[in-house]
Design an enzyme around this catalytic site. Structure first.
Site, PDB file in Angstrom:
ATOM      1  N   GLY A  91      -4.324  -0.186 -25.094  1.00 27.70           N
ATOM      2  CA  GLY A  91      -3.902  -0.592 -26.437  1.00 27.70           C
ATOM      3  C   GLY A  91      -2.491  -0.078 -26.680  1.00 27.70           C
ATOM      4  N   ARG A  94       2.178   3.256 -28.225  1.00 20.88           N
ATOM      5  CA  ARG A  94       3.502   3.617 -28.745  1.00 20.88           C
ATOM      6  C   ARG A  94       4.297   2.352 -29.042  1.00 20.88           C
ATOM      7  NH1 ARG A  94       7.220   5.030 -23.607  1.00 20.88           N
ATOM      8  NH2 ARG A  94       6.085   3.737 -22.132  1.00 20.88           N
ATOM      9  N   LYS A 114       8.956  -0.429 -29.796  1.00 22.54           N
ATOM     10  CA  LYS A 114       8.371   0.430 -28.770  1.00 22.54           C
ATOM     11  C   LYS A 114       8.956   1.824 -28.953  1.00 22.54           C
ATOM     12  CE  LYS A 114       7.766   0.357 -23.731  1.00 22.54           C
ATOM     13  NZ  LYS A 114       8.101  -0.390 -22.509  1.00 22.54           N
ATOM     14  N   ASP A 126       2.243  10.918 -28.077  1.00 22.81           N
ATOM     15  CA  ASP A 126       2.968  11.106 -29.335  1.00 22.81           C
ATOM     16  C   ASP A 126       3.492   9.794 -29.922  1.00 22.81           C
ATOM     17  OD1 ASP A 126       4.960  10.487 -27.582  1.00 22.81           O
ATOM     18  OD2 ASP A 126       6.056  12.388 -27.770  1.00 22.81           O
ATOM     19  N   ARG A 184      -1.732  -9.939 -22.118  1.00 21.90           N
ATOM     20  CA  ARG A 184      -1.673  -9.506 -20.720  1.00 21.90           C
ATOM     21  C   ARG A 184      -2.977  -9.860 -20.019  1.00 21.90           C
ATOM     22  NH1 ARG A 184       1.308  -4.431 -21.974  1.00 21.90           N
ATOM     23  NH2 ARG A 184       1.911  -4.711 -24.138  1.00 21.90           N
ATOM     24  N   ASP A 253      -2.339  -4.491 -17.005  1.00 20.33           N
ATOM     25  CA  ASP A 253      -1.833  -4.493 -18.385  1.00 20.33           C
ATOM     26  C   ASP A 253      -0.339  -4.776 -18.427  1.00 20.33           C
ATOM     27  OD1 ASP A 253      -2.173  -1.846 -17.105  1.00 20.33           O
ATOM     28  OD2 ASP A 253      -0.894  -1.164 -18.741  1.00 20.33           O
ATOM     29  N   ASP A 263       7.403  -4.658 -19.325  1.00 20.28           N
ATOM     30  CA  ASP A 263       7.245  -3.210 -19.147  1.00 20.28           C
ATOM     31  C   ASP A 263       8.114  -2.660 -18.031  1.00 20.28           C
ATOM     32  OD1 ASP A 263       5.841  -2.563 -21.276  1.00 20.28           O
ATOM     33  OD2 ASP A 263       4.103  -1.758 -20.235  1.00 20.28           O
TER      34      ASP A 263
HETATM   35  P1  AMP Z   1       2.982   1.872 -20.089  1.00 21.85           P
HETATM   36  O1  AMP Z   1       3.144   2.882 -19.019  1.00 21.85           O
HETATM   37  O2  AMP Z   1       4.137   1.793 -21.031  1.00 21.85           O
HETATM   38  O3  AMP Z   1       2.547   0.532 -19.577  1.00 21.85           O
HETATM   39  O4  AMP Z   1       1.779   2.434 -20.985  1.00 21.85           O
HETATM   40  C1  AMP Z   1       0.465   2.524 -20.576  1.00 21.85           C
HETATM   41  C2  AMP Z   1      -0.394   2.905 -21.749  1.00 21.85           C
HETATM   42  O5  AMP Z   1      -0.093   4.243 -22.191  1.00 21.85           O
HETATM   43  C3  AMP Z   1      -0.223   2.022 -22.956  1.00 21.85           C
HETATM   44  O6  AMP Z   1      -1.470   1.882 -23.592  1.00 21.85           O
HETATM   45  C4  AMP Z   1       0.742   2.800 -23.820  1.00 21.85           C
HETATM   46  O7  AMP Z   1       0.641   2.450 -25.171  1.00 21.85           O
HETATM   47  C5  AMP Z   1       0.293   4.227 -23.561  1.00 21.85           C
HETATM   48  N1  AMP Z   1       1.388   5.194 -23.766  1.00 21.85           N
HETATM   49  C6  AMP Z   1       2.455   5.411 -22.962  1.00 21.85           C
HETATM   50  N2  AMP Z   1       3.263   6.361 -23.478  1.00 21.85           N
HETATM   51  C7  AMP Z   1       2.711   6.756 -24.641  1.00 21.85           C
HETATM   52  C8  AMP Z   1       3.059   7.717 -25.648  1.00 21.85           C
HETATM   53  N3  AMP Z   1       4.162   8.452 -25.568  1.00 21.85           N
HETATM   54  N4  AMP Z   1       2.232   7.846 -26.706  1.00 21.85           N
HETATM   55  C9  AMP Z   1       1.109   7.114 -26.807  1.00 21.85           C
HETATM   56  N5  AMP Z   1       0.723   6.202 -25.907  1.00 21.85           N
HETATM   57  C10 AMP Z   1       1.499   6.022 -24.833  1.00 21.85           C
HETATM   58 MG    MG Z   2       2.386  -1.246 -20.138  1.00 21.08          MG
END
Ligand code: AMP
Ligand code: MG
Length: 489
Positions: A91, A94, A114, A126, A184, A253, A263
């Site tokens: 989900g 961030r 983002k 966070d 996705r 995802d 991403d």
């Molecule tokens: P990503 O690596 O950007 O594809 O993120 C993978 C998952 O981790 C997604 O669900 C993001 O929303 C979550 N995520 C990544 N970084 C953070 C963060 N700093 N705080 C909260 N969720 C995060």
């Molecule tokens: Mg992602």
């Protein structure tokens, strides 16, 4: 839906879907002292937005998440995904979807922030992002766009004015991402695994209507959707292979249904040709290495197929058979698309069986001699490149002889081949060391010079530009050996 003087014409079509697919965000998050660092005026124009620098404060408030957009409900989307092969519920942890902008040309684009703070999906995160990571996404996504590769785009970067804690305290940043949608493969996995079949049906219909409307009235829309996504994603990955792009984290995802690259975490561009190239610090087994990208795509598509099974046929065995047929066509489809692309890289439009060996021998020579993937093709096109001594090699010259003979079968004048090559072989890619330098200068020193020049060069990647050798140069061996990328956190 209303238009105001800023050009916002927002819809919330995703919110017509069942509430289990997203979480409405009631309150905006507060960044203490946000400042607008980059704003993509050309993209804004395409979206129908009217940016005037006298309204900068208003825009900064919107693009930092301090104020939600008028006439739109902000949400975080639910999804799941296979990360490095393991299934997880995810989900937008961030990210937040501000709304869907209806453009003057009548397209619908998600406008998403983002790094703007926590959501109900943040788990222990966070909800924030570093300015460094968001700038990197801005530069690379815009580079892909100008390389004519489908991608999400970047409208703006805000410095949040606060520090975020990573290995050490870093400047926080917020990216405004623009996407055909954020649906996705992992969104389908989420719906399939946690929702009733009626929701899967409704969600699939929504997706088809949004991205592949011509499939609505086909006999088996779910099966056709699988085929269409497979086709789009094959085109995408072939494009990545064309320019040496390594996505780095091809989790389900991060595989979009629209066929856009999405991403930009640990992605990077390969310099010296190496099929096993990996830059990501967390990809220790090379799952997402350059040459593995097509196989991983097929694996990701099998997860989409699985989620669509109940809609493909009520009899599970029949559904599996139908979906397997599609997935089995992947290999030939990919290979044809890949070979046709590689032929163009050496100027060929027609196909003869010997072309395969010609292409493979070139790649093998490049690998053994650590030749730059981008510059080698420019050398063939007789474009001036910074370092040519490598190409005096006898084996390479023999290859050129074979290639010339092959070209003569198709053209009277080699220039015709160069014409084809110049449309698929970039002169400029976002070279890793230059991207790092440009981002560092802006994020840490507030110096815009390097990033402005880089972004402007990358706007015309297929056009040779005088006195820009610096942007065609490989990174030093020292840089290349040490270079590692990180998931954008
Ligand atoms: P990503 O690596 O950007 O594809 O993120 C993978 C998952 O981790 C997604 O669900 C993001 O929303 C979550 N995520 C990544 N970084 C953070 C963060 N700093 N705080 C909260 N969720 C995060
Ligand atoms: Mg992602």
């Amino acid at each position: 839906m209303t238009t105001n003087k800023f050009g916002w014409k927002l819809e919330n079509t995703y919110q017509q879907l069942p509430e289990t697919l997203y979480a409405p965000l009631k309150e905006s998050k507060f960044s203490p002292n946000p400042s607008l660092v980059l704003f993509n005026e050309k993209l804004a124009q395409n979206l129908g937005l009217e940016f005037d620098s006298k309204d900068k404060e208003q825009w900064t408030n919107w693009l930092s998440g301090n104020e939600f957009l008028p006439d739109s409900t902000t949400i975080a989307q639910a999804y799941a995904g296979h990360q490095f092969g393991h299934f997880t519920m995810l989900g937008d942890g961030r990210a937040m979807l501000l709304g869907e902008q209806r453009t003057p040309s009548n397209h619908l684009y998600d406008i998403q922030l983002k790094g703007s703070g926590t959501t109900p999906f943040s788990r222990r995160g966070d909800g924030k992002a570093t300015l460094y990571a968001m700038l990197r996404e801005y530069v690379i996504s815009e580079a892909l766009f100008h390389l004519e590769i489908p991608t999400t785009r970047s409208l703006a970067i805000v410095n949040s004015g606060e520090k975020v804690n990573r290995q050490f305290a870093m400047n926080g940043g917020i990216l405004t991402r623009v996407a055909a949608s954020h649906i996705r493969v992992g969104t389908f996995e989420y719906v399939f695994r946690s929702q009733p079949i009626e929701t899967l049906k409704e969600f699939t219909e929504y997706t088809i209507k949004r991205h592949y409307p011509t499939l609505i009235h086909t006999e088996n829309p779910a099966l056709e959707l699988l085929k269409a996504v497979q086709e789009k994603q094959i085109q995408l990955v072939v494009n990545w292979m064309r320019v040496g792009f390594i996505h780095g984290v091809m989790n389900t995802d991060n595989t979009s249904i629209s066929g856009e690259s999405i991403d930009y975490g640990p992605c990077a561009f390969m310099h010296q040709y190496n099929p096993q190239q990996v830059y990501s610090s967390i990809d220790q087994h090379g799952r997402y290495a350059f040459e593995n990208q097509p196989a991983i795509l097929q694996w990701n598509l099998s997860k989409l197929a699985q989620a669509l099974l109940p809609l493909i046929h009520e009899n599970e065995n029949t559904a599996i058979k139908l979906a397997t047929n599609v997935l089995e066509s992947f290999i030939d489809q990919y290979r044809n698309a890949y070979l046709s692309m590689m032929r163009k890289k050496i100027g060929l439009l027609k196909s003869i069986p010997e072309d395969i060996a010609l292409i493979e021998d070139l790649l093998l020579w490049m690998e053994e001699n650590k030749a730059d993937y981008t510059n080698t093709f420019l050398y063939l096109q007789e474009i001036e490149i910074p370092e040519t001594s490598l190409y005096d090699d006898t084996q390479f010259q023999q290859w050129i002889f074979r290639w010339n003979t092959r070209l003569e079968m198709e053209y009277n004048d080699k220039k015709e081949a160069f014409e084809i090559m110049s449309r698929v072989n970039p002169v400029f890619i976002p070279r890793n060391h230059l991207v790092e330098e440009a981002i560092f200068n802006l994020a840490e020193r507030n110096d815009f010079n390097a990033i402005s020049e880089l972004l402007s060069i990358l706007e015309k990647p297929y056009q040779y530009q005088e006195n820009k050798e610096k942007f065609m140069q490989l990174a030093s061996d020292d840089f290349e050996n040490r270079y590692q990328t990180f998931c954008g956190t």
